[in-house]
Enzyme design. Sequence first.
Site, PDB file in Angstrom:
ATOM      1  N   ASP A   1       0.887  -1.170   0.000  1.00 26.40           N
ATOM      2  CA  ASP A   1       0.000   0.000   0.000  1.00 26.40           C
ATOM      3  C   ASP A   1       0.924   1.220   0.000  1.00 26.40           C
ATOM      4  O   ASP A   1       2.147   1.095   0.197  1.00 26.40           O
ATOM      5  CB  ASP A   1      -0.894  -0.008   1.251  1.00 26.40           C
ATOM      6  CG  ASP A   1      -1.782   1.234   1.348  1.00 26.40           C
ATOM      7  OD1 ASP A   1      -2.401   1.605   0.335  1.00 26.40           O
ATOM      8  OD2 ASP A   1      -1.851   1.854   2.430  1.00 26.40           O
ATOM      9  N   SER A   2       0.323   2.394  -0.166  1.00 25.68           N
ATOM     10  CA  SER A   2       1.129   3.609  -0.097  1.00 25.68           C
ATOM     11  C   SER A   2       1.651   3.856   1.323  1.00 25.68           C
ATOM     12  O   SER A   2       2.548   4.658   1.511  1.00 25.68           O
ATOM     13  CB  SER A   2       0.279   4.800  -0.540  1.00 25.68           C
ATOM     14  OG  SER A   2      -0.876   4.880   0.276  1.00 25.68           O
TER      15      SER A   2
ATOM     16  N   GLY B   1      -3.178   8.900  -3.643  1.00 29.61           N
ATOM     17  CA  GLY B   1      -4.528   9.245  -4.092  1.00 29.61           C
ATOM     18  C   GLY B   1      -4.675  10.537  -4.862  1.00 29.61           C
ATOM     19  O   GLY B   1      -5.674  10.743  -5.546  1.00 29.61           O
TER      20      GLY B   1
ATOM     21  N   CYS C   1      -4.320  -1.474  -1.855  1.00 25.31           N
ATOM     22  CA  CYS C   1      -4.478  -0.035  -2.060  1.00 25.31           C
ATOM     23  C   CYS C   1      -5.430   0.143  -3.232  1.00 25.31           C
ATOM     24  O   CYS C   1      -5.125  -0.279  -4.354  1.00 25.31           O
ATOM     25  CB  CYS C   1      -3.112   0.576  -2.377  1.00 25.31           C
ATOM     26  SG  CYS C   1      -3.178   2.313  -2.811  1.00 25.31           S
ATOM     27  N   ASN C   2      -6.581   0.746  -2.960  1.00 25.80           N
ATOM     28  CA  ASN C   2      -7.563   0.941  -4.034  1.00 25.80           C
ATOM     29  C   ASN C   2      -7.017   1.815  -5.146  1.00 25.80           C
ATOM     30  O   ASN C   2      -7.317   1.623  -6.315  1.00 25.80           O
ATOM     31  CB  ASN C   2      -8.811   1.623  -3.468  1.00 25.80           C
ATOM     32  CG  ASN C   2      -9.616   0.682  -2.600  1.00 25.80           C
ATOM     33  OD1 ASN C   2     -10.580   0.100  -3.043  1.00 25.80           O
ATOM     34  ND2 ASN C   2      -9.194   0.510  -1.365  1.00 25.80           N
ATOM     35  N   THR C   3      -6.216   2.797  -4.761  1.00 24.72           N
ATOM     36  CA  THR C   3      -5.702   3.750  -5.734  1.00 24.72           C
ATOM     37  C   THR C   3      -4.789   3.030  -6.728  1.00 24.72           C
ATOM     38  O   THR C   3      -4.939   3.169  -7.952  1.00 24.72           O
ATOM     39  CB  THR C   3      -4.919   4.857  -4.993  1.00 24.72           C
ATOM     40  OG1 THR C   3      -5.753   5.370  -3.958  1.00 24.72           O
ATOM     41  CG2 THR C   3      -4.507   5.957  -5.922  1.00 24.72           C
TER      42      THR C   3
ATOM     43  N   CYS D   1     -11.256   2.612   0.090  1.00 24.59           N
ATOM     44  CA  CYS D   1      -9.875   2.979   0.433  1.00 24.59           C
ATOM     45  C   CYS D   1      -9.534   2.145   1.661  1.00 24.59           C
ATOM     46  O   CYS D   1     -10.372   1.997   2.563  1.00 24.59           O
ATOM     47  CB  CYS D   1      -9.795   4.471   0.744  1.00 24.59           C
ATOM     48  SG  CYS D   1      -8.195   4.968   1.425  1.00 24.59           S
ATOM     49  N   THR D   2      -8.324   1.617   1.684  1.00 24.91           N
ATOM     50  CA  THR D   2      -7.996   0.704   2.785  1.00 24.91           C
ATOM     51  C   THR D   2      -7.770   1.425   4.117  1.00 24.91           C
ATOM     52  O   THR D   2      -7.586   0.781   5.144  1.00 24.91           O
ATOM     53  CB  THR D   2      -6.777  -0.171   2.413  1.00 24.91           C
ATOM     54  OG1 THR D   2      -5.718   0.675   1.957  1.00 24.91           O
ATOM     55  CG2 THR D   2      -7.131  -1.154   1.320  1.00 24.91           C
ATOM     56  N   HIS D   3      -7.824   2.761   4.102  1.00 21.84           N
ATOM     57  CA  HIS D   3      -7.806   3.500   5.368  1.00 21.84           C
ATOM     58  C   HIS D   3      -9.188   3.534   6.025  1.00 21.84           C
ATOM     59  O   HIS D   3      -9.311   3.801   7.213  1.00 21.84           O
ATOM     60  CB  HIS D   3      -7.404   4.965   5.136  1.00 21.84           C
ATOM     61  CG  HIS D   3      -5.938   5.190   5.008  1.00 21.84           C
ATOM     62  ND1 HIS D   3      -5.210   4.768   3.926  1.00 21.84           N
ATOM     63  CD2 HIS D   3      -5.064   5.832   5.827  1.00 21.84           C
ATOM     64  CE1 HIS D   3      -3.947   5.140   4.084  1.00 21.84           C
ATOM     65  NE2 HIS D   3      -3.827   5.778   5.229  1.00 21.84           N
TER      66      HIS D   3
ATOM     67  N   GLU E   1      -5.017   9.024   9.568  1.00 22.16           N
ATOM     68  CA  GLU E   1      -3.610   8.866   9.991  1.00 22.16           C
ATOM     69  C   GLU E   1      -3.312   9.686  11.246  1.00 22.16           C
ATOM     70  O   GLU E   1      -2.406   9.374  12.005  1.00 22.16           O
ATOM     71  CB  GLU E   1      -2.665   9.248   8.846  1.00 22.16           C
ATOM     72  CG  GLU E   1      -2.807   8.283   7.691  1.00 22.16           C
ATOM     73  CD  GLU E   1      -1.505   7.784   7.110  1.00 22.16           C
ATOM     74  OE1 GLU E   1      -0.446   8.345   7.439  1.00 22.16           O
ATOM     75  OE2 GLU E   1      -1.558   6.829   6.312  1.00 22.16           O
TER      76      GLU E   1
HETATM   77  N1  DGL Z   1      -4.982   3.359   1.200  1.00 18.66           N
HETATM   78  C1  DGL Z   1      -4.975   3.878  -0.143  1.00 18.66           C
HETATM   79  C2  DGL Z   1      -6.163   3.352  -0.926  1.00 18.66           C
HETATM   80  O1  DGL Z   1      -6.715   2.310  -0.592  1.00 18.66           O
HETATM   81  C3  DGL Z   1      -4.993   5.386  -0.264  1.00 18.66           C
HETATM   82  C4  DGL Z   1      -4.002   6.208   0.462  1.00 18.66           C
HETATM   83  C5  DGL Z   1      -3.293   7.184  -0.452  1.00 18.66           C
HETATM   84  O2  DGL Z   1      -3.870   8.153  -0.962  1.00 18.66           O
HETATM   85  O3  DGL Z   1      -2.110   6.937  -0.640  1.00 18.66           O
HETATM   86  O4  DGL Z   1      -6.572   3.950  -1.886  1.00 18.66           O
END
Ligand code: DGL
Length: 269
Positions: free
Chosen positions: A12-13, A45, A75-77, A188-190, A154
């Site tokens: 992930d990022s 993102g 990471c969805n992005t 988004c995984t956050h 975060e």
């Molecule tokens: N966790 C990332 C996702 O699932 C996004 C975080 C980012 O913008 O880097 O898209």
Amino acid sequence: MDNKSRPIGVFDSGLGGLTVVKKLLEHLPNENIIYFGDTARVPYGDRSRETIVRYADGDIRFLLGHGVKAVCIACNTADSMARTEMEKRFDVPIIGVVEPAARMAAGLSENRKIGVIGTKATVKSGAYARVIRALAPEAEVTSVPCPLLCPLVEEGRFLPGDEVVESVLRDYLAPIKAAGADTLILGCTHYPLLYDVIEKLLPGVRLISSGFASTETLVKTLDRLDLRNPSKKPGSISFYVSDAPERFAENGGMFIGREITGKVEKVTI
Ligand code: DGL
């Protein structure tokens, strides 16, 4: 190391992908995991497709350097912007988060009105809407980019009663509410950390955490390819980041649901 005991690579990022690892640990406790958080280049993102493709390429090469038997893009992005290209470039099973969550939403929504929230890049890619419409052409998809959510999470601002996060979310969720969606993908995984606040603001709406559905796809893929680790011992996890390992170790616990013990190694990729 034989094929089956090789680790699964997850990236992930930054911290968000740890919510996916949390699920992997529940469903695949005997697998070894290598996690890479690209903390030097987070957030993904807000970036262009070209940059996200370049970052994802580097992330996967790093994981392949550790002999992984499969890659999970947590990471969805990166998944929505780069997976098709990564599948062309690398000869390793690549499991993303978008398709499994979209499938689940298309299967569960009763009124065929589905909301999606995610980063700007994820929403811009149109990946969720594409998969949902392929499965349920009559579905109405309302997608809302939510660039303020990752930084808030975060910073630990994700609990119900936090006026800042509630007011930001009320604004972002207004179009989803107005559309009458009965199902919302937390794309988004956050966002699994925001589950309780979102549930409070959208009572009765079914929430689907991206990443949770992908564990099932990963299990099926490993079974199909006969790659499940036969070991009966708990698997190991190694954490790597591209910057600030102390911060990752300190904040990662909120995402993975347990303290991050052991070394978090900083690497240059
Ligand atoms: N966790 C990332 C996702 O699932 C996004 C975080 C980012 O913008 O880097 O898209």
